[in-house]
Design a protein around this motif. Sequence first.
Motif, mmCIF file in Angstrom:
data_model
loop_
_atom_site.group_PDB
_atom_site.id
_atom_site.type_symbol
_atom_site.label_atom_id
_atom_site.label_comp_id
_atom_site.label_asym_id
_atom_site.label_seq_id
_atom_site.Cartn_x
_atom_site.Cartn_y
_atom_site.Cartn_z
ATOM 1 N N UNK A 111 45.692 49.118 39.517
ATOM 2 C CA UNK A 111 46.667 47.810 39.835
ATOM 3 C C UNK A 111 46.308 46.713 39.247
ATOM 4 N N UNK A 112 44.971 46.224 39.321
ATOM 5 C CA UNK A 112 44.536 44.831 38.794
ATOM 6 C C UNK A 112 45.002 45.020 37.243
ATOM 7 N N UNK A 113 44.557 46.126 36.590
ATOM 8 C CA UNK A 113 44.667 46.155 35.224
ATOM 9 C C UNK A 113 46.065 46.316 34.807
ATOM 10 N N UNK B 123 44.795 36.661 46.208
ATOM 11 C CA UNK B 123 44.481 36.818 44.811
ATOM 12 C C UNK B 123 45.059 38.410 44.347
ATOM 13 N N UNK B 124 45.109 38.496 43.135
ATOM 14 C CA UNK B 124 45.540 40.037 42.612
ATOM 15 C C UNK B 124 44.662 40.835 43.172
ATOM 16 N N UNK B 125 43.225 40.495 43.038
ATOM 17 C CA UNK B 125 42.190 41.314 43.496
ATOM 18 C C UNK B 125 42.396 41.782 45.053
ATOM 19 N N UNK B 126 42.794 40.812 45.850
ATOM 20 C CA UNK B 126 42.922 40.912 47.277
ATOM 21 C C UNK B 126 44.000 41.784 47.463
ATOM 22 N N UNK B 127 44.959 41.558 47.064
ATOM 23 C CA UNK B 127 46.552 42.495 47.182
ATOM 24 C C UNK B 127 46.241 44.052 46.696
#
Length: 328
Positions: free
Chosen positions: A69-71, A49-53
């Motif tokens: 990064x997530x935003x 997931x993007x949050x994990x990355x």
Amino acid sequence: MKSVLLFLAGLAALAAAALGVGGWLGYRAATEPGPASDAVIVLLPHGSAVSTIAQQLEDEGVIKHPEIFIAAVRIRGVQGEIKAGEYEIPARSSVMEIIDQLMEGKSILHYFTAPEGLTTAQIIRLLNADEVLEGEVTLEPGEGELLPETFAYTRGETRDGLLRRMMKDQDALLDEIWDERAMELPFSTQGEAIILASIVEKETGVPEERARIAAVFVNRLKRGMRLESDPTIIYGLTEGEPLGRGLRVSELRKETPYNTYIIRGLPPTPIANPGAASIKAVLNPADTDDIFFVADGTGGHVFSSTLREHNANVAKWRTIERQRKGRQ
């Protein structure tokens, strides 16, 4: 077209106004140089997931704030375009630069080299020794079915996958050059061509000699002569493993399906995996009457079309051998 540009410009202005100071600060944070003073290798697993990355990138020290990064990923709408893989993130990369790199998907390339002239068992041993390739070898390619080359691959590729590439590459090469082969060759199938090419491969390491070595064997086959190739005898004794010494007279006389001093024609299988150059040499051998060759003392060979010439060349080679032994 002008109206479209004006619309986009207006849309950008409205977005900037809506974001306000917070949006501007976020943009600055996403484009400023990152904290890493050196390049960092990052391996992103499939399905992350993007949050994990984002958390992984922070843990690796290439970004300061995962939420930025997530935003940035969500505002750009590229959540589904981040690609798994192994990346070398350059020093001081910004969040935006990292996102661009992960979208581009240019993973680190690793290389595996299968040298020409190895047996299939020897190539599989090299695959098993490679520390980046994954999975066990479950395929069982026959002798001579692999095209030895240097292969680029990314982390995550399997050993079986690389074996399949070697087999497909050989099939593709044969399909490409088969119809352009010389006329009146003493074999009629691609399999026979690979058998002869494997012998040529083992007989010389000098690239410019391959076509002439091939011509010698083609001429011998046309005349019904035995091939008399030492590497075929060794294969019959060791299945292609190095003998570690010279052949004995008893071994020259030993009856095996691969002893081309005894059998006529080609042995039953290839004795190694020939490279593209040897395959091409067999399909288009040099235009000579040569039927003999012997080492010349420099790593190459001297060729001849008569037994008298060959015997003289052999005598020269024996003299060189004696001189070398005398210096030891």
